[in-house]
Scaffold this motif. Structure first.
Motif, PDB file in Angstrom:
ATOM      1  N   ALA A 187       6.474 -25.604  11.872  1.00 21.48           N
ATOM      2  CA  ALA A 187       6.128 -25.291  10.408  1.00 21.48           C
ATOM      3  C   ALA A 187       5.465 -26.639   9.300  1.00 21.48           C
ATOM      4  N   PHE A 188       4.203 -26.429   8.948  1.00 22.96           N
ATOM      5  CA  PHE A 188       4.420 -27.395   8.175  1.00 22.96           C
ATOM      6  C   PHE A 188       5.959 -27.104   6.974  1.00 22.96           C
ATOM      7  N   PRO A 189       6.104 -27.644   6.357  1.00 19.68           N
ATOM      8  CA  PRO A 189       7.158 -27.128   5.137  1.00 19.68           C
ATOM      9  C   PRO A 189       6.412 -27.165   3.616  1.00 19.68           C
ATOM     10  N   ARG A 190       7.175 -26.607   2.958  1.00 20.22           N
ATOM     11  CA  ARG A 190       6.162 -26.497   1.603  1.00 20.22           C
ATOM     12  C   ARG A 190       6.594 -28.046   0.736  1.00 20.22           C
ATOM     13  N   ILE A 191       5.864 -28.557   0.429  1.00 20.84           N
ATOM     14  CA  ILE A 191       5.972 -29.893   0.074  1.00 20.84           C
ATOM     15  C   ILE A 191       5.074 -29.776  -1.351  1.00 20.84           C
ATOM     16  N   LYS A 192       5.700 -30.937  -2.487  1.00 19.01           N
ATOM     17  CA  LYS A 192       3.993 -31.254  -3.385  1.00 19.01           C
ATOM     18  C   LYS A 192       3.660 -32.664  -3.389  1.00 19.01           C
ATOM     19  N   ARG A 193       2.275 -33.389  -3.912  1.00 19.90           N
ATOM     20  CA  ARG A 193       2.514 -34.236  -3.971  1.00 19.90           C
ATOM     21  C   ARG A 193       2.641 -35.463  -2.496  1.00 19.90           C
ATOM     22  N   THR A 194       1.586 -34.895  -2.125  1.00 18.94           N
ATOM     23  CA  THR A 194       2.263 -36.132  -0.616  1.00 18.94           C
ATOM     24  C   THR A 194       0.402 -36.143  -0.354  1.00 18.94           C
ATOM     25  N   SER A 195       0.731 -37.899   0.457  1.00 16.03           N
ATOM     26  CA  SER A 195      -0.499 -38.166   1.058  1.00 16.03           C
ATOM     27  C   SER A 195      -0.346 -38.420   1.932  1.00 16.03           C
ATOM     28  N   ALA A 196      -2.085 -39.018   2.684  1.00 14.59           N
ATOM     29  CA  ALA A 196      -2.459 -37.779   4.582  1.00 14.59           C
ATOM     30  C   ALA A 196      -3.493 -39.545   3.838  1.00 14.59           C
ATOM     31  N   ALA A 197      -3.543 -39.396   5.954  1.00 15.82           N
ATOM     32  CA  ALA A 197      -4.928 -40.642   5.897  1.00 15.82           C
ATOM     33  C   ALA A 197      -5.066 -39.903   7.424  1.00 15.82           C
ATOM     34  N   THR A 198      -6.343 -40.442   7.950  1.00 12.84           N
ATOM     35  CA  THR A 198      -6.455 -39.724   9.216  1.00 12.84           C
ATOM     36  C   THR A 198      -6.947 -40.985  10.006  1.00 12.84           C
ATOM     37  N   VAL A 199      -6.633 -40.811  10.914  1.00 13.43           N
ATOM     38  CA  VAL A 199      -6.383 -41.790  12.556  1.00 13.43           C
ATOM     39  C   VAL A 199      -6.638 -40.992  13.826  1.00 13.43           C
TER      40      VAL A 199
END
Length: 75
Positions: A24-36
């Motif tokens: 289960a993905f946590p409830r977090i805010k202001r994340t960053s993401a990238a695809t590889v």
């Protein structure tokens, strides 16, 4: 913040909510993401479970990976 995962179809401009398997993905805010190499990595951001019960925000130190062909979250 929520732990919902959405996909945008760029051809129709329509959003669709996904139902991934795995952790289960946590409830977090202001994340960053990238695809590889076709996988999405989500990192950084803030959660709300502080150490010591002091309240406020806690820094997220986990890295989460979403694998689209398997609709799977893991970290």
């Amino acid at each position: 913040p929520t732990n919902a995962l959405w996909r945008l179809d760029l051809n129709t401009a329509a959003w669709r909510r996904l139902a991934p398997q795995g952790d289960a993905f946590p409830r977090i805010k202001r994340t960053s993401a990238a695809t590889v190499m076709g996988e999405m990595y989500v990192f950084s951001g803030f959660g709300f479970a502080c150490e010591g019960g002091s309240g406020g925000q806690a820094w997220n130190t986990d890295v989460w990976r979403y694998t689209p062909p398997y609709r799977y979250w893991g970290h």
